[in-house]
Design a protein around this motif. Structure first.
Motif, PDB file in Angstrom:
ATOM      1  N   LEU A 298       0.611  -0.859   0.407  1.00 37.07           N
ATOM      2  CA  LEU A 298       0.328   0.280  -0.085  1.00 37.07           C
ATOM      3  C   LEU A 298       0.836   0.969  -0.306  1.00 37.07           C
ATOM      4  N   TYR A 299       1.799   1.301   0.976  1.00 40.75           N
ATOM      5  CA  TYR A 299       2.842   2.572   1.009  1.00 40.75           C
ATOM      6  C   TYR A 299       3.257   2.469  -0.664  1.00 40.75           C
ATOM      7  N   CYS A 304      -2.281   6.239   1.524  1.00 45.14           N
ATOM      8  CA  CYS A 304      -1.615   6.827   2.440  1.00 45.14           C
ATOM      9  C   CYS A 304      -2.391   5.825   3.690  1.00 45.14           C
ATOM     10  N   VAL A 305      -1.079   5.202   3.994  1.00 44.33           N
ATOM     11  CA  VAL A 305      -0.808   3.932   5.288  1.00 44.33           C
ATOM     12  C   VAL A 305      -0.216   4.783   5.739  1.00 44.33           C
ATOM     13  N   GLN A 361      -4.627  -3.245  -7.373  1.00 42.55           N
ATOM     14  CA  GLN A 361      -3.836  -3.820  -8.200  1.00 42.55           C
ATOM     15  C   GLN A 361      -2.032  -4.640  -8.538  1.00 42.55           C
ATOM     16  N   GLY A 362      -1.724  -5.114  -9.060  1.00 44.16           N
ATOM     17  CA  GLY A 362      -0.483  -5.885  -7.566  1.00 44.16           C
ATOM     18  C   GLY A 362      -1.051  -6.506  -6.612  1.00 44.16           C
ATOM     19  N   PHE A 363      -2.144  -7.007  -6.387  1.00 46.90           N
ATOM     20  CA  PHE A 363      -2.469  -7.738  -4.795  1.00 46.90           C
ATOM     21  C   PHE A 363      -1.626  -8.777  -5.069  1.00 46.90           C
ATOM     22  N   ASP A 364      -0.819  -9.761  -4.274  1.00 49.74           N
ATOM     23  CA  ASP A 364      -0.906 -10.747  -4.367  1.00 49.74           C
ATOM     24  C   ASP A 364      -1.708 -11.704  -3.150  1.00 49.74           C
ATOM     25  N   PHE A 442      -5.318   8.524   7.748  1.00 47.70           N
ATOM     26  CA  PHE A 442      -4.415   7.495   6.706  1.00 47.70           C
ATOM     27  C   PHE A 442      -5.088   6.342   7.587  1.00 47.70           C
ATOM     28  N   PHE A 443      -5.083   5.041   6.964  1.00 49.73           N
ATOM     29  CA  PHE A 443      -5.226   4.190   7.355  1.00 49.73           C
ATOM     30  C   PHE A 443      -4.376   3.375   7.494  1.00 49.73           C
TER      31      PHE A 443
END
Length: 562
Positions: A298-299, A304-305, A361-364, A442-443
């Motif tokens: 995510l970062y 926003c994490v 997007q691109g999450f495994d 921010f999450f």
């Protein structure tokens, strides 16, 4: 320079974790404690290192086989089929160590001491043994005379504490007792009257014995904090923070400076999350691995994490960027103007859409720690059954069986999976998991993320009992979300709303199950405060939001009777 590292113990104070991993292989900063000790010895000039082993010795051997210290370092395992105690372990390596002075160090010692200084001190004296001592009130019991010759080892509350670090002269083998198994302390005590055992007093050092769970976890937090802050372990201050609904512990770590920062400056800080020791192939370890993998993803994609700064998977310690102390719920509580509250939530929704779309997007899928998707099984077991078991039965004491409501729950699950705006779902997107820093959201706590409908996260945000947004505000924010998603056709908007409604229901069931479990089973009674708000929301759903009330008539009858 030679050394013997004592690593044969059972680590009983670290049970149950030492049943499957020997204590010397517990990690700090992703590296075994044994490796830290070996590398410190090598940096000090040591070229031959022996490690005695017994408990789970094959793991020690396999670790040493993988360790590459270059051709100049001779490192080997000395297996003890019978534990020889500390003195017996030293006697057992006589043939290798009989010609030169050598270090003996306990494998569970973590320190930043300058070993070269200890070595030089020993060579400058005529002692058979030089023991490193320091002041540690809980362990102080070694006494010495004015010339630093040790006079005794068993005077609790007096003198100084033995660090488990020592240098021995080969002549000490001339004074071996007859027994094969014996304590080095008993051995040295017999030599004290002849002034043969010298003390090296270390007034300023970092030292920890990681032999207990508390000591290991405390040291792991210091180690990760120092790594994240770019500081040394001795210059880190850690303060506990209030916890959440999980079993994790939270801390804020700051560097300790001898000179205070100038006015207006800050020395920086990090937030540390301690999940507890995480053995591989356990749920706790899976959560840590998911948090790190998903958080980095995510970062790196501009979501926003908090940035993950350092972690150790085995100890379960993770250090992240410090976002301050303000949760979304705290900020809302300070605002009386509904338009300002709405504006703040619109910012959150904008970033939540980014979380969903760009996060996918691109999450495994292998990063997930529970299920890769928001699935029918998850809804039925972790939300519907959870509600019945924990809230209806466990909290209210009602004799209602899940099977009596099974048809309703199956219908609800199907509807919650129809018409979803699928992307990366946070799964617990409520105001306590959203930090506000410089006005921006921010999450946090995203380790349960998986592929699923954005509507579920919207429901979590808008139904949140910690804030209790008025229903008109919820409705307006739902419209705002659809507009931001560019849902223009009436059919698509209606489909979106219907999925949102059923995700609202499944989320509401999960909330009540969680608050009941946390308050009654985990003893966190403050969660009980929010149950009435969640119940009001659930009853409102049954009265006004159920698109097909007849399909959930059994559940509706139950809810309205509570």
């Amino acid at each position: 320079m030679n050394a013997l590292i004592l690593a044969a113990g059972f680590g009983t104070r670290l049970l149950p974790y030492t049943r499957t991993l020997p204590k010397p292989l517990f990690t700090l900063g992703g590296k075994p404690v044994l490796q830290h000790t070996i590398e410190r010895l090598v940096q000090s000039g040591c070229r031959r290192i022996l490690i005695n082993s017994h408990h789970l010795s094959h793991q020690i051997t396999e670790f040493l086989d993988r360790l590459d210290l270059g051709p100049d370092v001779d490192i080997r395992d000395v297996h003890e089929s019978l534990i020889l105690d500390t003195g017996g372990a030293i006697a057992n390596v006589k043939d290798v160590m009989k010609n030169d002075c050598f270090f003996v160090i306990n494998s569970d010692v973590v320190t930043d001491i300058d070993l070269t200084s200890v070595w030089r001190f020993h060579l400058a004296n005529q002692a058979l043994a030089t023991l490193v001592l320091h002041d540690r009130a809980a362990y102080n019991q070694v006494t010495m005379d004015s010339d630093a010759w040790i006079t005794g080892f068993r005077s609790p509350g007096q003198g100084l504490a033995f660090t488990g670090i020592q240098v021995l002269s080969p002549k000490i083998f001339d004074h071996l007792p007859e027994n094969r198994v014996f304590s080095s302390i008993d051995w040295y005590a017999q030599l004290c009257p002849a002034k043969k055992i010298k003390a090296y007093v270390a007034p300023d050092l970092f030292w920890e014995d990681i032999g207990t769970i508390d000591a290991y976890s405390r040291t792991a937090r210091l180690w990760i904090s120092a790594k994240a802050l770019g500081s040394s372990v001795r210059h880190v201050d850690i303060q506990a923070l209030s916890g959440d609904g999980s079993d994790r512990s939270w801390f804020r770590a700051s560097p300790v400076s001898k000179t205070p920062p100038l006015s207006g400056e800050t020395s920086g800080s990090v937030v540390v999350c301690d999940h507890g020791i995480c053995l591989p192939e356990t749920d706790r370890r899976a959560q840590v691995d998911a948090f790190v993998a998903i958080g980095n993803h995510l970062y790196q994609n501009g979501i926003c994490v908090p940035q993950i700064l350092a972690f150790d998977a085995f100890s379960g310690v993770v250090a992240v960027q410090d976002l301050g102390n303000l949760h979304l719920a705290d900020v809302v509580a300070q605002i009386s103007d509904l338009s300002q509250i709405t504006g703040l939530y619109e910012k959150v929704i904008d970033r939540l859409i980014l979380f969903s779309r760009k996060g996918a997007q691109g999450f495994d899928l292998s990063w997930t720690c529970q299920t890769p998707y928001y699935s029918r099984t998850l809804i039925l077991e972790n939300e519907c059954r959870y509600f019945v078991d924990r809230f209806v039965q466990g909290y209210l004491g009602k004799n209602i069986d899940f099977d009596a409501l099974a048809d309703d729950f199956h219908f609800i699950a199907d509807q919650a999976l129809t018409g979803g705006e699928n992307g990366l779902m946070h799964r617990d997107c409520q105001s306590k998991n959203i930090m506000i820093k410089n006005g921006a959201p921010f999450f946090i706590d995203f380790q349960a993320a998986r592929i699923g409908p954005l509507q579920y996260d919207l429901a979590s945000l808008l139904l949140d009992p910690y804030v209790a947004l008025p229903k008109p505000v919820q409705k307006n924010l739902l419209v705002y979300a659809m507009d931001r998603l560019n849902l223009t056709s009436p059919e698509r908007r209606q489909q979106f709303i219907q999925n949102f409604d059923y995700c609202s229901l499944t989320r509401n069931l999960q909330i009540l199950g969680a608050f009941a479990y946390l308050s009654r089973v985990k003893g966190k009674s403050w969660f009980e405060t929010y149950i009435p708000t969640a119940m009001t929301s659930l009853k409102h759903w049954m009265h006004f939001q159920a698109p097909e009330p007849d399909a959930v008539r059994r559940l509706k009858k139950l809810v309205l009777s509570l």
